[in-house]
Each structure stands twice: as structure tokens, then as C-alpha cells.
Scaffold this motif. Structure first.
Motif, PDB file in Angstrom:
ATOM      1  N   ARG A 182      74.366  45.004  12.262  1.00  0.00           N
ATOM      2  CA  ARG A 182      75.775  45.406  12.134  1.00  0.00           C
ATOM      3  C   ARG A 182      76.016  46.533  13.118  1.00  0.00           C
ATOM      4  NH1 ARG A 182      79.281  48.895   9.062  1.00  0.00           N
ATOM      5  NH2 ARG A 182      81.270  47.838   8.665  1.00  0.00           N
ATOM      6  N   TRP A 236      83.732  46.552  13.731  1.00  0.00           N
ATOM      7  CA  TRP A 236      82.304  46.328  13.540  1.00  0.00           C
ATOM      8  C   TRP A 236      82.009  44.839  13.662  1.00  0.00           C
ATOM      9  CZ3 TRP A 236      78.461  49.928  13.038  1.00  0.00           C
ATOM     10  CH2 TRP A 236      78.872  51.254  12.872  1.00  0.00           C
ATOM     11  N   GLN A 237      80.872  44.508  14.263  1.00  0.00           N
ATOM     12  CA  GLN A 237      80.467  43.124  14.451  1.00  0.00           C
ATOM     13  C   GLN A 237      79.103  42.895  13.809  1.00  0.00           C
ATOM     14  OE1 GLN A 237      81.088  41.517  18.554  1.00  0.00           O
ATOM     15  NE2 GLN A 237      81.399  43.661  19.126  1.00  0.00           N
ATOM     16  N   GLU A 238      78.816  41.638  13.501  1.00  0.00           N
ATOM     17  CA  GLU A 238      77.467  41.267  13.078  1.00  0.00           C
ATOM     18  C   GLU A 238      76.850  40.393  14.157  1.00  0.00           C
ATOM     19  OE1 GLU A 238      75.705  38.310   9.881  1.00  0.00           O
ATOM     20  OE2 GLU A 238      76.230  40.214   8.899  1.00  0.00           O
ATOM     21  N   TYR A 282      76.872  40.215  23.243  1.00  0.00           N
ATOM     22  CA  TYR A 282      78.004  40.693  22.448  1.00  0.00           C
ATOM     23  C   TYR A 282      78.749  41.747  23.260  1.00  0.00           C
ATOM     24  CZ  TYR A 282      76.257  38.172  18.408  1.00  0.00           C
ATOM     25  OH  TYR A 282      75.856  37.178  17.557  1.00  0.00           O
ATOM     26  N   TRP A 334      72.820  48.898  10.714  1.00  0.00           N
ATOM     27  CA  TRP A 334      71.589  48.366  10.134  1.00  0.00           C
ATOM     28  C   TRP A 334      71.086  47.186  10.944  1.00  0.00           C
ATOM     29  CZ3 TRP A 334      71.844  43.260   8.782  1.00  0.00           C
ATOM     30  CH2 TRP A 334      73.076  42.733   8.384  1.00  0.00           C
ATOM     31  N   THR A 335      69.790  46.919  10.811  1.00  0.00           N
ATOM     32  CA  THR A 335      69.163  45.748  11.421  1.00  0.00           C
ATOM     33  C   THR A 335      68.286  45.083  10.375  1.00  0.00           C
ATOM     34  OG1 THR A 335      67.260  47.019  12.235  1.00  0.00           O
ATOM     35  CG2 THR A 335      69.137  46.759  13.734  1.00  0.00           C
ATOM     36  N   GLN A 336      68.159  43.766  10.479  1.00  0.00           N
ATOM     37  CA  GLN A 336      67.352  43.038   9.500  1.00  0.00           C
ATOM     38  C   GLN A 336      66.634  41.871  10.166  1.00  0.00           C
ATOM     39  OE1 GLN A 336      68.835  39.991   6.455  1.00  0.00           O
ATOM     40  NE2 GLN A 336      68.695  41.836   5.173  1.00  0.00           N
ATOM     41  N   LYS A 358      69.541  40.031  12.341  1.00  0.00           N
ATOM     42  CA  LYS A 358      70.948  40.399  12.218  1.00  0.00           C
ATOM     43  C   LYS A 358      71.086  41.893  12.468  1.00  0.00           C
ATOM     44  CE  LYS A 358      72.044  36.890   8.711  1.00  0.00           C
ATOM     45  NZ  LYS A 358      72.558  36.672   7.328  1.00  0.00           N
ATOM     46  N   THR A 415      73.737  38.221  15.621  1.00  0.00           N
ATOM     47  CA  THR A 415      72.694  37.435  14.965  1.00  0.00           C
ATOM     48  C   THR A 415      72.008  36.499  15.948  1.00  0.00           C
ATOM     49  OG1 THR A 415      72.218  35.944  13.100  1.00  0.00           O
ATOM     50  CG2 THR A 415      74.276  35.584  14.295  1.00  0.00           C
TER      51      THR A 415
END
Length: 321
Positions: free
Chosen positions: A264, A308-310, A302, A176-178, A262, A312
Motif C-alpha cells: 500500500r 493511495w494505491q495497492e 506504478y 505496508w508490504t506483504q 502487495k 501487486t
């Protein structure tokens, strides 16, 4: 000139600092010693750099410059490249190492003169980042968003590192992206996309090719992970540039403090990723040479992980000194 100034100063002080007696029509008049000010004759010394700390680091490093007479600083240069800086005191400046530079001396300039560091600042970027990458560290654009720009969109960059064995199998999974923005002390979510991205394949040598030409970006869907899969190793000669598939959103009304993106994701061996966002003139205008978008900045890179990473990035608070 300085010697002459000092001689004049001493003689005037000697005269002004003494009590004087004069005779006026037979009367003896005593004049008390009078104070004298030399503010009009004061000289403003040029800046002088005495030390820098640290003495080496990657682009984006926070460097403390110490010296004397730094209060009037107007520019800080790393070589010929201007740096964003903040005056902490007349003896201290904090500057952020600019991008796309090599090892160079630091120069502080002021109206009364300039001074260079006694030794150069040594650039040593993360060796995991390929040389052709334009921005090898995260940054916040010091130029503020134009007042008439009222929209924003998140973006990301994925590339393969051909130096890594097995890089052709490199991939990034995006769950997902936000994009959210803060105005009047409140957070507003503009985009919240699950397992979907749009994007294109751009030239990598030179970086983005200096134009907007791109090919469609292929992707797959992982049912088990509920994620979009970008198989970046299949085209290691390209920048896999993705962005939110949702319509570009309008910024919230009120006093905008900034925005945050952000994502994931999971990055396999041989891949690396950076995210950021742009402000746009409005929600529907297209990309073009007329300055329709304004880059807010980008995250640090990154790197691969089995977890899994977040990722940001935020421009809230501006450049971090």
C-alpha cells in the motif's frame, strides 16, 4: 525433388488403384484394387507465418501469431531474442514480447524449417518509463524456481523521473508490504510489515551497474500517515531498491503454487515504482555470484496518484498467455 515425388506418387496410385488380371498356368486370376498408403513418403512442410496481432505494443505484450504448419514450433524469436510462447493450435501460437528488444520481425522455427513475419512487430513502450530501465513491463519468469530453493523475499524499485518538473521533491510513501504464498490450495503469509522497509541505493547508469555495490538507503517516517517516506528525488541518479525488513521467510511445506506480493503506497509526481520478489536458496544465505536467488518476476510500473494505491504482483499461474 517435389516434382519427381509427385510423378512417382501418381504412377503408383494408378497401378495400385486398378483391378489387375494375370494369367498363371492357364488360369486367369483377377486382383482387386488395393489401397495404398504414402505415409512413409509424406513431406512435412515448413511453418509459415501469415499474420500477427497486434502489430505493435510494449514489452510483455501478448501476440497472436497465425499461419500454417506451426504445430512443430520449437522457438519463437523477436529479432534474435527468444520469447516465451504457447502453441494453441497448428495454426496459432501466442507469444509474449521479450524485454530489452527493439522493433523486429518475428521468426518461428521448427525442425522442418522456419518462417518470419511479413512485417515487424513495433515496440512502443510507455513513454513515462525512462529508457535505461531494464524491464519496462511486468513479467513472470518462465524458468521455474529451482527445487532446492525454499525461501522468498519481496522487493521494490523506486526511481525519480528527471524529465518531470519538480522531480527533486518526488517521493513514495509505503504504509505496508506483504508476501504470501499458496501451497496445497491454502495461503500462508510470510511477511507482513507496516511502515518499515530496508534497502540500498544502486547505480542507475547502467541499470544496477552489473554488481551488488550500493549505498545505505535513507528514509523518513510520516507520523500522520503511518508510513515510511522514500524521498527519491534527492538522488535521481540512483535506483532506490527496497526489500522486506523482516527475516527472510521459509516457503510453506507442500505443493507450492506460487507467491504474491502487495504494497500500500502513495506515489508523488516525478516518481515511479515496481515491485516483485525473489526465491532464495534458503532463509539465511547471502546474495552472491553463486546463484543464491532466483527472480520470480515483477509487476508493471506504478505511476503518480494523489490517492493511495495497492501495488501487486504474483507468479501464481505462470506467464499469462
Amino acid at each position: 525433388m517435389r516434382a519427381f515425388y509427385q510423378k512417382v506418387q501418381k504412377r503408383v496410385i494408378a497401378i495400385a488403384g486398378m483391378a489387375m488380371a494375370i494369367t498363371f498356368f492357364g488360369l486367369v486370376i483377377t486382383l482387386a484394387a488395393l489401397p495404398v498408403s504414402f505415409s512413409g513418403l509424406a513431406q512435412v512442410e515448413p511453418p509459415e507465418i501469415t499474420a500477427i496481432s497486434p502489430t505493435s505494443g510494449p514489452e510483455g505484450t501478448r501476440v497472436e501469431i497465425t499461419g500454417i504448419n506451426l504445430a512443430g514450433a520449437t522457438t519463437v524469436l523477436f529479432g534474435a531474442s527468444p520469447a516465451v510462447f504457447k502453441l494453441i493450435s497448428p495454426e496459432t501460437i501466442v507469444a509474449i514480447v521479450p524485454h530489452k528488444i527493439s522493433t523486429s520481425t518475428i521468426t518461428v522455427s521448427a525442425p522442418q524449417g522456419h518462417s518470419s513475419s511479413p512485417f515487424p512487430f513495433v515496440i512502443c513502450n510507455d513513454p513515462r518509463i525512462p529508457e535505461e530501465v531494464s524491464y519496462k513491463a511486468g513479467y513472470v519468469n518462465p524458468v521455474p524456481r529451482p527445487a532446492d530453493f525454499n525461501s522468498a523475499r519481496l522487493w521494490g524499485i523506486v526511481i525519480a523521473d528527471a524529465r518531470v518538473p519538480g522531480y527533486k521533491a518526488a517521493q513514495v510513501e509505503i504504509a505496508w508490504t506483504q508476501l504470501s504464498c499458496r501451497a496445497n490450495g491454502k495461503n500462508f503469509v510470510l511477511n507482513d510489515d507496516f511502515a518499515r522497509v530496508a534497502g540500498g541505493l544502486y547505480l542507475r547508469h547502467p541499470w544496477f551497474g552489473g554488481h551488488d555495490y550500493h549505498e545505505p538507503m535513507p528514509s523518513a517516517y510520516d507520523e500522520a500517515e503511518h508510513a515510511t517516506v522514500i524521498r527519491v528525488g534527492e538522488r535521481s541518479d540512483r535506483i532506490w531498491h527496497f526489500w522486506s525488513p523482516s527475516p527472510r521467510a521459509a516457503l510453506p511445506a507442500g505443493a507450492l503454487e506460487g507467491c504474491t506480493v502487495k504494497a500500500r503506497l502513495k506515489i508523488s509526481s516525478g516518481a515511479l515504482l515496481q515491485i516483485g520478489f525473489d526465491y532464495w536458496r534458503n532463509a539465511t544465505i547471502g546474495y552472491g555470484s553463486g546463484g543464491n536467488n532466483h527472480e520470480a518476476g515483477a509487476s508493471n510500473w506504478y505511476f503518480p496518484s494523489s490517492q493511495w494505491q495497492e501495488a501487486t504482483f504474483t507468479d501464481i499461474g505462470g506467464p499469462q498467455f
